[in-house]
Scaffold this motif. Sequence first.
Motif, PDB file in Angstrom:
ATOM      1  N   HIS A   1     -36.354  66.447  14.028  1.00  0.00           N
ATOM      2  CA  HIS A   1     -35.516  65.348  14.509  1.00  0.00           C
ATOM      3  C   HIS A   1     -35.821  64.037  13.803  1.00  0.00           C
ATOM      4  CE1 HIS A   1     -39.104  64.411  16.993  1.00  0.00           C
ATOM      5  NE2 HIS A   1     -38.644  63.179  16.918  1.00  0.00           N
ATOM      6  N   GLY A   2     -37.002  63.941  13.198  1.00  0.00           N
ATOM      7  CA  GLY A   2     -37.385  62.702  12.538  1.00  0.00           C
ATOM      8  C   GLY A   2     -36.423  62.276  11.446  1.00  0.00           C
ATOM      9  N   GLN A   3     -35.775  63.247  10.807  1.00  0.00           N
ATOM     10  CA  GLN A   3     -34.825  62.952   9.741  1.00  0.00           C
ATOM     11  C   GLN A   3     -33.618  62.171  10.254  1.00  0.00           C
ATOM     12  OE1 GLN A   3     -35.302  63.574   6.567  1.00  0.00           O
ATOM     13  NE2 GLN A   3     -33.275  63.140   5.724  1.00  0.00           N
ATOM     14  N   TYR A   4     -33.370  62.265  11.560  1.00  0.00           N
ATOM     15  CA  TYR A   4     -32.121  61.733  12.115  1.00  0.00           C
ATOM     16  C   TYR A   4     -32.311  60.509  13.010  1.00  0.00           C
ATOM     17  CZ  TYR A   4     -30.838  66.214  10.259  1.00  0.00           C
ATOM     18  OH  TYR A   4     -30.674  67.270   9.414  1.00  0.00           O
ATOM     19  N   ILE A   5     -33.409  60.411  13.726  1.00  0.00           N
ATOM     20  CA  ILE A   5     -33.559  59.255  14.618  1.00  0.00           C
ATOM     21  C   ILE A   5     -34.701  58.323  14.212  1.00  0.00           C
ATOM     22  CG2 ILE A   5     -32.566  60.511  16.554  1.00  0.00           C
ATOM     23  CD1 ILE A   5     -35.309  60.680  17.790  1.00  0.00           C
ATOM     24  N   HIS A   6     -35.477  58.696  13.183  1.00  0.00           N
ATOM     25  CA  HIS A   6     -36.579  57.845  12.730  1.00  0.00           C
ATOM     26  C   HIS A   6     -36.359  57.441  11.271  1.00  0.00           C
ATOM     27  CE1 HIS A   6     -38.669  58.667  16.391  1.00  0.00           C
ATOM     28  NE2 HIS A   6     -38.961  59.915  16.100  1.00  0.00           N
ATOM     29  N   PRO A   7     -35.760  56.290  11.003  1.00  0.00           N
ATOM     30  CA  PRO A   7     -35.534  55.866   9.616  1.00  0.00           C
ATOM     31  C   PRO A   7     -36.818  55.820   8.786  1.00  0.00           C
ATOM     32  CG  PRO A   7     -34.278  54.490  11.127  1.00  0.00           C
ATOM     33  CD  PRO A   7     -35.160  55.354  11.984  1.00  0.00           C
TER      34      PRO A   7
ATOM     35  N   LEU B   1     -53.811  46.526   9.394  1.00  0.00           N
ATOM     36  CA  LEU B   1     -53.198  47.852   9.428  1.00  0.00           C
ATOM     37  C   LEU B   1     -53.257  48.428  10.840  1.00  0.00           C
ATOM     38  CD1 LEU B   1     -51.884  50.252   8.061  1.00  0.00           C
ATOM     39  CD2 LEU B   1     -54.174  51.085   7.440  1.00  0.00           C
ATOM     40  N   SER B   2     -54.373  48.223  11.528  1.00  0.00           N
ATOM     41  CA  SER B   2     -54.473  48.688  12.914  1.00  0.00           C
ATOM     42  C   SER B   2     -53.388  48.062  13.772  1.00  0.00           C
ATOM     43  CB  SER B   2     -55.853  48.358  13.486  1.00  0.00           C
ATOM     44  OG  SER B   2     -56.870  49.098  12.850  1.00  0.00           O
ATOM     45  N   ASP B   3     -53.197  46.752  13.615  1.00  0.00           N
ATOM     46  CA  ASP B   3     -52.161  46.063  14.392  1.00  0.00           C
ATOM     47  C   ASP B   3     -50.775  46.607  14.063  1.00  0.00           C
ATOM     48  OD1 ASP B   3     -54.130  44.507  15.542  1.00  0.00           O
ATOM     49  OD2 ASP B   3     -53.792  42.782  14.221  1.00  0.00           O
ATOM     50  N   GLU B   4     -50.542  46.871  12.781  1.00  0.00           N
ATOM     51  CA  GLU B   4     -49.233  47.358  12.366  1.00  0.00           C
ATOM     52  C   GLU B   4     -48.985  48.777  12.873  1.00  0.00           C
ATOM     53  OE1 GLU B   4     -45.467  47.172  10.342  1.00  0.00           O
ATOM     54  OE2 GLU B   4     -46.852  45.801  11.336  1.00  0.00           O
ATOM     55  N   LEU B   5     -50.009  49.632  12.833  1.00  0.00           N
ATOM     56  CA  LEU B   5     -49.854  50.997  13.336  1.00  0.00           C
ATOM     57  C   LEU B   5     -49.564  50.995  14.831  1.00  0.00           C
ATOM     58  CD1 LEU B   5     -52.674  52.906  11.421  1.00  0.00           C
ATOM     59  CD2 LEU B   5     -50.205  53.216  11.181  1.00  0.00           C
ATOM     60  N   LEU B   6     -50.224  50.117  15.568  1.00  0.00           N
ATOM     61  CA  LEU B   6     -49.969  50.013  16.996  1.00  0.00           C
ATOM     62  C   LEU B   6     -48.536  49.547  17.243  1.00  0.00           C
ATOM     63  CD1 LEU B   6     -51.298  50.308  19.779  1.00  0.00           C
ATOM     64  CD2 LEU B   6     -51.951  47.903  19.640  1.00  0.00           C
ATOM     65  N   ARG B   7     -48.101  48.553  16.497  1.00  0.00           N
ATOM     66  CA  ARG B   7     -46.733  48.051  16.653  1.00  0.00           C
ATOM     67  C   ARG B   7     -45.711  49.125  16.301  1.00  0.00           C
ATOM     68  NH1 ARG B   7     -42.475  46.624  14.091  1.00  0.00           N
ATOM     69  NH2 ARG B   7     -43.368  47.204  12.082  1.00  0.00           N
ATOM     70  N   VAL B   8     -45.925  49.804  15.180  1.00  0.00           N
ATOM     71  CA  VAL B   8     -44.981  50.830  14.731  1.00  0.00           C
ATOM     72  C   VAL B   8     -44.959  51.996  15.716  1.00  0.00           C
ATOM     73  CG1 VAL B   8     -44.593  52.595  12.973  1.00  0.00           C
ATOM     74  CG2 VAL B   8     -45.053  50.236  12.293  1.00  0.00           C
ATOM     75  N   GLY B   9     -46.133  52.415  16.185  1.00  0.00           N
ATOM     76  CA  GLY B   9     -46.198  53.537  17.112  1.00  0.00           C
ATOM     77  C   GLY B   9     -45.407  53.282  18.380  1.00  0.00           C
ATOM     78  N   VAL B  10     -45.559  52.097  18.953  1.00  0.00           N
ATOM     79  CA  VAL B  10     -44.827  51.746  20.167  1.00  0.00           C
ATOM     80  C   VAL B  10     -43.335  51.618  19.875  1.00  0.00           C
ATOM     81  CG1 VAL B  10     -44.493  49.959  21.913  1.00  0.00           C
ATOM     82  CG2 VAL B  10     -46.810  50.643  21.268  1.00  0.00           C
ATOM     83  N   ALA B  11     -42.999  50.952  18.782  1.00  0.00           N
ATOM     84  CA  ALA B  11     -41.592  50.711  18.462  1.00  0.00           C
ATOM     85  C   ALA B  11     -40.851  52.014  18.176  1.00  0.00           C
ATOM     86  CB  ALA B  11     -41.483  49.772  17.263  1.00  0.00           C
ATOM     87  N   VAL B  12     -41.477  52.914  17.427  1.00  0.00           N
ATOM     88  CA  VAL B  12     -40.813  54.168  17.076  1.00  0.00           C
ATOM     89  C   VAL B  12     -40.453  54.954  18.330  1.00  0.00           C
ATOM     90  CG1 VAL B  12     -41.218  56.457  16.099  1.00  0.00           C
ATOM     91  CG2 VAL B  12     -41.679  54.423  14.733  1.00  0.00           C
ATOM     92  N   PHE B  13     -41.395  55.044  19.272  1.00  0.00           N
ATOM     93  CA  PHE B  13     -41.071  55.812  20.476  1.00  0.00           C
ATOM     94  C   PHE B  13     -40.153  55.028  21.403  1.00  0.00           C
ATOM     95  CE2 PHE B  13     -41.465  57.646  24.631  1.00  0.00           C
ATOM     96  CZ  PHE B  13     -41.307  58.999  24.342  1.00  0.00           C
ATOM     97  N   ASP B  14     -40.471  53.758  21.663  1.00  0.00           N
ATOM     98  CA  ASP B  14     -39.665  52.969  22.604  1.00  0.00           C
ATOM     99  C   ASP B  14     -38.220  52.808  22.148  1.00  0.00           C
ATOM    100  OD1 ASP B  14     -41.408  52.556  24.641  1.00  0.00           O
ATOM    101  OD2 ASP B  14     -41.821  50.455  24.214  1.00  0.00           O
ATOM    102  N   ASP B  15     -38.023  52.570  20.850  1.00  0.00           N
ATOM    103  CA  ASP B  15     -36.684  52.243  20.351  1.00  0.00           C
ATOM    104  C   ASP B  15     -35.914  53.455  19.833  1.00  0.00           C
ATOM    105  OD1 ASP B  15     -37.425  49.650  20.906  1.00  0.00           O
ATOM    106  OD2 ASP B  15     -37.955  49.169  18.823  1.00  0.00           O
TER     107      ASP B  15
END
Length: 340
Positions: free
Chosen positions: A159-165, A277-291
């Motif tokens: 599913h990553g190909q379709y909902i995760h740019p 990088l830690s801050d960015e991974l935390l931000r990306v991890g939350v954003a990818v699932f939440d959004d």
Amino acid sequence: MAYIKNIWYAAAWSSEIARDLFPRTIANEKIVFYRTESGEIAAIEDRCPHRFVPLHLGKLKGDIVECAYHGLCFDASGACTLNPHGDGKIPRAARVKAYKVVEKHSIAWIWLGDPESADADLIADFSVLTDPRFQTVSSYLHVAANYQLISDNLLDLSHGQYIHPMFANAEGPPRFEPEKDPTGHEVWARFSRPNQYPNKYFQMLGYPKDQRGDHRNYMRWSAPSLLLLDVGMTGVGRPVEEGLSIPTSHLLTPETDTTTHYFWAMSRDFRQADAALSDELLRVGVAVFDDEDKPVIEAQQRMIETSELMSLNPVLLQTDGPAVRARRVIEAGLKAELAN
């Protein structure tokens, strides 16, 4: 909905539980957690047997929980230790359920069934969370969907190909590798992209965007719904140890039949001192699932309402195999408990 009782569930990150009353519902059971004066985690039923007021509304006095309504007190074993009314006699029925809790891999694990059967060696291996060779960021999400729908999502990474740019690739969905010898206790879902350019995610991690490589996503599922994703990228045909590895933990705990506690963490074996990088991974991890993931999964839950997914006879694709096997493991575990 029935849940396996004699199994370990992730109840909280260890850091969430302190010297106060911390309520959490797990598999429809209302529980209050707290640390005793010695630092151990106690967990008892969050309902006074007198007038059924939540105990977490009361006070923690030493290692005793005092009910806010009439002052009945309960210890970590669930026994009533004080009735401040009348002759002070404690009714035989004045006790609450107590739960076995252990801390391992920076997680507080709870056993909902017979405490005498609780064996900490049965906890799935998430030692990467405390391995000094890795730097880890972690978080908690609340999802308005059944925990098995999230497990389905994680076990089918096409599913990553379709909902995760960020995870999409110009050459299409990843290659699915069917499991040749499935076991009765673990389920693996292996997706890979051999000899391809890195997606935006690996470019963010530092893999050269003009260099082809082998990208892997190997998901391990353990009952009841504990997943560890071995994700990484290395040069074409090169050993895993030479590339980037970022194992990701996904611990799914049912709250109710239609809501889930989602504990997740990203660990990495590179750029460990890079706080940005830690801050960015935390931000990306939350954003990818939440959004991206969460809106789809919650919409799926609203569409099927309280029906069990497989009872609706969904169309199944080859990539659904691991998710279906995981559901069968849960079903077999439930039948085994009922038989005993």
